[in-house]
Write an enzyme that holds these catalytic residues in place. Structure first.
Site, PDB file in Angstrom:
ATOM      1  N   ASP A 396     -35.588  25.590   9.692  1.00 18.86           N
ATOM      2  CA  ASP A 396     -36.766  24.810   9.321  1.00 18.86           C
ATOM      3  C   ASP A 396     -36.443  23.323   9.230  1.00 18.86           C
ATOM      4  OD1 ASP A 396     -39.543  24.675   8.197  1.00 18.86           O
ATOM      5  OD2 ASP A 396     -38.458  23.946   6.429  1.00 18.86           O
ATOM      6  N   GLU A 449     -36.744  24.338  14.591  1.00 15.76           N
ATOM      7  CA  GLU A 449     -38.052  23.694  14.462  1.00 15.76           C
ATOM      8  C   GLU A 449     -37.766  22.193  14.390  1.00 15.76           C
ATOM      9  OE1 GLU A 449     -41.820  22.969  11.511  1.00 15.76           O
ATOM     10  OE2 GLU A 449     -39.787  23.198  10.794  1.00 15.76           O
TER      11      GLU A 449
END
Length: 715
Positions: A396, A449
């Site tokens: 993330d 990401e």
């Protein structure tokens, strides 16, 4: 007295057997005890004397050799007798340097682990506690076993900034925390174990001793499958939030085992290859969706035990479904029981808020320049593969890690030593993590990401890249959604928006992601982004989904998109499953099911997802009619034509130039009646004619239904 304040860094120098020239002084510290006896080797007993100067200290001075002798303490607590094994008789419990600095070893030693010590020829079972707190002035293990009294089990400072204590008779299920004192002896909030394998929820947030070796896996076939090149595989991810996919009849969470029973058949039916779980690492605030984790080594106990989560993964593997976890090494929350101010200092973050604090998320940023931070995070990444058999990590907020000026104005950040904005410590961490993962688990995948154009995210580290296997194509997501939300009559003015992602489509190994980020914070649902009335919204979404599955790149859908959920995602509820009783929603579900089947069975749609040779435009510039056409190519000459009509006007007698002569058969039409479409008449087979079109010598003629995507396969 230091013992009374639990402010002692060397308890073994005072407590337990103290060997002198002629005698052995046994000294114990039991505040609140009335009297104490010692039993040697299971039979000889001696009475300890209370130290008149210090209440709670009991002493035995005898001319006896206690070397390697096992003893027990018989304690009288005002009329209640208790027999305990004294932890201060066990000196030799230090780990090796490799065990606490090698990422693949660290999680097996740091924290609380079942441990055996040999005394008097017998095995003494218990738990060894190890905590890294180099700046603390003292450390204790506290729990129900000592009424959370930090004076009772003071830890020993050993090398490498570690504190250690072996407590006999502790076992699986023992609840504990660490009581640390800062550099100047100041009291700190009780801390959860950073390496804790299991943790309780609010209000205790206690860590719980767990045995990670007890679960009996049944996924050997999956684990031993041949190593494959993931870029050449069909990968379709179903992104899921475990707490809100579905609730039970009482509105409570499904457990990991209940999720296995209900989710796995659904995933098999829908044809997804992988489940991607939003973070399951323990997090105190449910509303963070897991993106504010504290217990990085513990699956959240909201849904069950670590073994329950292993069962979920095990069941997935037994039917051929992979499991990917979201992983959050970018920041950590400020909750007092976590990593913040852990040993009275900024142990895990930079003390300067210009590098160590994230204003947007109100959380601390890891100090990646510190070796112990990088070791901690790499160890955690490997831990999930080793103990939970996961198949991948989706990392993330990578952009926030890479850039020192991420979401900061001038004057709010500190440049690196070169004067630039790259966070070299974070870059080193990500490279090391990827190298370690792929070295130890060659069938794994790591996914970034990353929302900028940082070069080489999915390039190997030996070529100067970060070493990820894949990167989310967030540019494609934003551009394609911006295009599709336009009224069809205006789309011709935004044609470049939908075609631009193909300019960089092969610069990374991309995953096309329709993630949870697009259905939160007032953005509405994916369906809600579509223009028009109810029918047009659904038709637009069907055409868009078809376009997505025809594009190069692996696929990811967040839960709910496959049933055309009308409401924005609500983590406090469940998906709108009742909508599937209506044709347009059940039709969408059928379309996504068939798209997954088509994608995973047609090599042309996946084998060259990451290669320019797998994609050819057939029609790129037809802005006036808002029509796009391209071909996907497989390794063995397979060809599939994908044509999208993004207007409500059907296009009959639509001619397309084709490079290869032959028959093209219709294999999917998003406008079909069983998907809830208009079932506009289409051509099921089209043969090339020697009619030049778009600069090619032969062409086919097809019909494009309104707001549709059609797939034709070269026979």
């Amino acid at each position: 007295m230091q013992l009374e304040r639990a402010a002692f860094s060397d308890p073994f120098s005072f407590l337990g057997p103290q060997y002198q020239s002629q005698t052995t002084a046994l000294r114990v510290w039991l505040p609140g005890a009335t009297s104490v006896k010692v039993r040697l080797s299971g039979h000889v007993e001696y009475q300890l004397l209370s130290d008149p100067r210090h209440s709670g200290i009991f002493v035995l001075n005898e001319s006896i050799d206690m070397t390697e002798v096992h003893y027990e303490l018989i304690i009288d607590w005002s009329g209640t007798e208790q027999i305990l094994d004294d932890p201060y008789q066990y000196h030799d419990i230090s780990p090796t340097d490799a065990q606490v600095h090698t990422p693949k070893e660290m999680y097996n030693h740091l924290g609380a682990h079942l441990f055996n010590v040999v005394r008097d020829g017998k095995q003494i079972q218990g738990v060894r506690y190890l905590v890294f707190a180099p700046n603390a002035s003292s450390a204790s293990v506290i729990g129900d076993f000592n009424q959370w009294d930090g004076r009772r089990h003071i830890m020993q400072r050993i090398d490498n900034g570690l504190w250690a204590l072996f407590i006999p008779e502790h076992a699986v299920g023992t609840k504990y925390k660490f009581e640390l004192k800062g550099p100047n002896g100041e009291s700190l909030p009780h801390k959860m174990d950073p390496y804790g394998a299991h943790n309780e929820q609010y209000p205790s947030f206690a860590s719980v001793v767990y045995d990670q070796t007890s679960y009996q896996w049944n996924d050997a076939k999956w684990q031993q499958r041949p190593v494959t090149e993931k870029q050449k595989e069909a990968l379709s991810f179903y992104e899921l939030h475990a707490g809100s996919w579905k609730r039970n009849e009482n509105g409570d969470f499904l457990t990991y085992r209940e999720l296995a029973e209900q989710l796995i058949p659904y995933i098999l039916d829908m044809g997804y290859t992988h489940i991607e779980l939003m973070p399951v690492s323990e997090h105190p605030f449910y509303g963070s969706w897991g993106y504010q984790p504290i217990g990085l080594f513990s699956p959240t106990s909201r849904f069950g035990t670590p073994d329950d989560f292993k069962y979920f993964v095990d069941q997935c593997h037994q039917v051929g479904i992979g499991v990917v976890l979201d992983w959050v090494p970018a920041h950590f929350p400020s909750d007092s029981h976590g990593l913040a101010n852990f040993d009275g200092t900024s142990l895990f973050n930079d003390p300067d808020p210009r590098r160590g604090w994230h204003n947007d998320w109100q959380s601390f940023i890891y100090n990646y320049d510190q070796p112990h931070v990088r070791e901690f995070l790499v160890s955690n990444a490997l831990y999930w593969f080793e103990h939970f058999h996961i198949d991948g990590l989706r990392v993330d907020a990578v952009a926030s890690m890479l850039y020192l000026d991420y979401s900061r104005n001038d004057g709010e950040w500190i440049p690196n030593w070169e004067g630039g904005n790259h966070n070299h410590g974070a870059i080193a961490l990500l490279k090391w993590m990827n190298e370690e993962v792929y070295s130890h688990y060659p069938n794994a995948m790591t996914i970034a990401e990353e929302s900028t154009a940082f070069p080489g995210v999915s390039a190997p580290t030996f070529a100067g890249g970060l070493g990820f296997g894949f990167k989310w194509n967030m540019g494609w997501m934003h551009d394609s959604l911006n295009y599709i939300r336009e009224d069809p009559i205006h789309r011709k003015y935004h044609h470049d928006t939908i075609t631009f992602p193909l300019v960089y489509a092969f610069s990374e190994n991309f995953i096309l992601s329709l993630s949870h980020d697009e259905v939160v914070y007032g953005k509405g649902s994916i369906l809600d982004k579509m223009p028009g009335d109810e029918w047009q919204k659904t038709a637009n979404l069907r055409a868009y989904m078809g376009y997505m599955y025809g594009q190069p790149g692996k696929k990811l859908n967040f839960m709910g998109a496959e049933i055309a959920q009308s409401a924005e995602w609500d983590h406090d509820g469940q998906l709108q499953w009742f909508l599937t009783q209506f044709e347009r929603h059940s039709g969408m579900q059928s379309l996504v099911r068939d798209l997954n089947k088509l994608y995973t069975t047609e090599p042309a749609l996946y084998q060259k997802d990451c290669e320019p040779a797998g994609f050819e435009w057939r029609l790129q510039d037809e802005a006036e009619m808002s029509v796009l056409a391209h071909e996907r190519l497989g390794d063995n000459g397979e060809r599939i034509l994908v044509v999208s009509n993004f207007t409500p006007a059907p296009r009959e007698d639509f001619r397309l130039g084709m490079p290869v002569a032959g028959q093209y058969e219709l294999i999917l039409n998003s406008d079909a009646h069983f998907y809830g479409g208009s079932d506009y008449s289409v051509i099921s087979e089209a043969s090339t004619e020697k009619v030049e079109s778009q600069g090619l010598a032969q062409s086919i003629v097809i019909t494009l239904p309104p707001l549709s995507t059609v797939f034709y396969r070269l026979k």
